[in-house]
Design a protein around this motif. Sequence first.
Motif, PDB file in Angstrom:
ATOM      1  N   TYR A  24     -11.311  -1.289   1.879  1.00 61.12           N
ATOM      2  CA  TYR A  24     -11.021  -1.438   0.453  1.00 61.12           C
ATOM      3  C   TYR A  24     -12.056  -0.703  -0.387  1.00 61.12           C
ATOM      4  O   TYR A  24     -13.250  -0.712  -0.090  1.00 61.12           O
ATOM      5  CB  TYR A  24     -11.013  -2.918   0.059  1.00 61.12           C
ATOM      6  CG  TYR A  24     -10.733  -3.147  -1.422  1.00 61.12           C
ATOM      7  CD1 TYR A  24      -9.465  -2.945  -1.940  1.00 61.12           C
ATOM      8  CD2 TYR A  24     -11.758  -3.537  -2.284  1.00 61.12           C
ATOM      9  CE1 TYR A  24      -9.203  -3.132  -3.286  1.00 61.12           C
ATOM     10  CE2 TYR A  24     -11.505  -3.725  -3.638  1.00 61.12           C
ATOM     11  CZ  TYR A  24     -10.230  -3.521  -4.125  1.00 61.12           C
ATOM     12  OH  TYR A  24      -9.989  -3.703  -5.467  1.00 61.12           O
TER      13      TYR A  24
ATOM     14  N   SER B 247      -2.739  -4.888   5.890  1.00 57.30           N
ATOM     15  CA  SER B 247      -2.893  -3.481   6.281  1.00 57.30           C
ATOM     16  C   SER B 247      -4.114  -3.223   7.147  1.00 57.30           C
ATOM     17  O   SER B 247      -4.126  -2.281   7.943  1.00 57.30           O
ATOM     18  CB  SER B 247      -2.978  -2.597   5.033  1.00 57.30           C
ATOM     19  OG  SER B 247      -4.204  -2.806   4.348  1.00 57.30           O
TER      20      SER B 247
ATOM     21  N   ASN C  67       0.837  -1.199   0.000  1.00 58.95           N
ATOM     22  CA  ASN C  67       0.000   0.000   0.000  1.00 58.95           C
ATOM     23  C   ASN C  67       0.874   1.253   0.000  1.00 58.95           C
ATOM     24  O   ASN C  67       2.070   1.192   0.270  1.00 58.95           O
ATOM     25  CB  ASN C  67      -0.928  -0.009   1.218  1.00 58.95           C
ATOM     26  CG  ASN C  67      -0.160   0.003   2.534  1.00 58.95           C
ATOM     27  OD1 ASN C  67       0.988  -0.442   2.631  1.00 58.95           O
ATOM     28  ND2 ASN C  67      -0.787   0.502   3.580  1.00 58.95           N
TER      29      ASN C  67
ATOM     30  N   GLU D 291      -1.427   0.445  -6.388  1.00 58.61           N
ATOM     31  CA  GLU D 291      -2.458   1.473  -6.515  1.00 58.61           C
ATOM     32  C   GLU D 291      -2.058   2.552  -7.520  1.00 58.61           C
ATOM     33  O   GLU D 291      -2.915   3.264  -8.043  1.00 58.61           O
ATOM     34  CB  GLU D 291      -2.736   2.117  -5.156  1.00 58.61           C
ATOM     35  CG  GLU D 291      -3.424   1.192  -4.163  1.00 58.61           C
ATOM     36  CD  GLU D 291      -3.445   1.785  -2.773  1.00 58.61           C
ATOM     37  OE1 GLU D 291      -4.490   2.341  -2.380  1.00 58.61           O
ATOM     38  OE2 GLU D 291      -2.410   1.694  -2.071  1.00 58.61           O
TER      39      GLU D 291
ATOM     40  N   LEU E 252      -7.548   1.554   0.918  1.00 58.68           N
ATOM     41  CA  LEU E 252      -6.805   0.810  -0.099  1.00 58.68           C
ATOM     42  C   LEU E 252      -7.634   0.760  -1.372  1.00 58.68           C
ATOM     43  O   LEU E 252      -8.793   0.344  -1.355  1.00 58.68           O
ATOM     44  CB  LEU E 252      -6.505  -0.608   0.383  1.00 58.68           C
ATOM     45  CG  LEU E 252      -5.622  -1.449  -0.544  1.00 58.68           C
ATOM     46  CD1 LEU E 252      -4.184  -0.923  -0.548  1.00 58.68           C
ATOM     47  CD2 LEU E 252      -5.644  -2.919  -0.128  1.00 58.68           C
TER      48      LEU E 252
ATOM     49  N   SER F  12      -2.714   6.872  -1.587  1.00 54.92           N
ATOM     50  CA  SER F  12      -4.131   6.868  -1.244  1.00 54.92           C
ATOM     51  C   SER F  12      -4.566   8.273  -0.838  1.00 54.92           C
ATOM     52  O   SER F  12      -3.891   8.928  -0.034  1.00 54.92           O
ATOM     53  CB  SER F  12      -4.395   5.893  -0.088  1.00 54.92           C
ATOM     54  OG  SER F  12      -5.720   6.033   0.388  1.00 54.92           O
TER      55      SER F  12
ATOM     56  N   GLN G 250      -6.831  -2.044   6.050  1.00 55.47           N
ATOM     57  CA  GLN G 250      -7.512  -0.863   5.530  1.00 55.47           C
ATOM     58  C   GLN G 250      -8.900  -1.214   4.999  1.00 55.47           C
ATOM     59  O   GLN G 250      -9.210  -2.374   4.736  1.00 55.47           O
ATOM     60  CB  GLN G 250      -6.690  -0.248   4.385  1.00 55.47           C
ATOM     61  CG  GLN G 250      -5.359   0.341   4.786  1.00 55.47           C
ATOM     62  CD  GLN G 250      -4.501   0.665   3.576  1.00 55.47           C
ATOM     63  OE1 GLN G 250      -3.780  -0.189   3.074  1.00 55.47           O
ATOM     64  NE2 GLN G 250      -4.579   1.893   3.094  1.00 55.47           N
TER      65      GLN G 250
END
Length: 241
Positions: free
Chosen positions: A230, A226, A58, A137, A146, A141, A228
Amino acid sequence: MTREYRLEPHTGSHSEDSLSRFALFKAVLGPVLRLWFRPRLEGMENIPGTGPVLLAGNHLTFIDSMVLSVVCERQVSFIGKDEYVTGTGLKGRLMAWFFTGSGMVPVDRDGANGGVAALMTGRRILEEGRMFAIYPEGTRSPDGRLYRGRTGVARLTLMTGAPVVPFAVIGTDKLQPGGAGLPRPGRVTVRFGEPLEFSRYEGMDRDRYVLRAVTDSVMTEVLRLSGQEYVDMYATKAKAA
């Protein structure tokens, strides 16, 4: 029409010079940056000690790559904007030393062939048996979540046979909100997952369904590491919106 990917002839001298700069960077700035970031490491044993390794994780803020360079024993190479190393004067030379010493390989990503240049740079590094880090990615971010991965990570692992080691950097966005300015001191966590290999798809690096499946498999592991939220959307589209 089939596109042929070609690598430019490359000697070992550049790799040796890169390793020397990295060793100097680790010796001079490594202890300082470790005190600054106080990294908590998990799964370091999952990084192979030799051979090509594709790190995929990430991307929260600008210092993510710096943190990777500090915590990994092997040199990690990653793509960065060429403007970071083209400055003039003492400041420009110091910046160039810092970024190239940390493992950054400058590429003109804004040009018409920027994406291909970045991909071919990663391929060369992996075929030299080294470690290359990529953020699927494609950009940082915008909000800590993510986002959907782009298929460059799949292309690289299928073209080179390098295993993919997923990773997650946690907490860097708290030290450098917005990705700009000097990061404040604090603690970050870096988690490395078990290596993923996709040899069953050998020779299928132009099949878009295979590329998407491999990319999604990698992102699933990054998400697990992570924790996170999504978002099934490209981060660039989220920023534009």
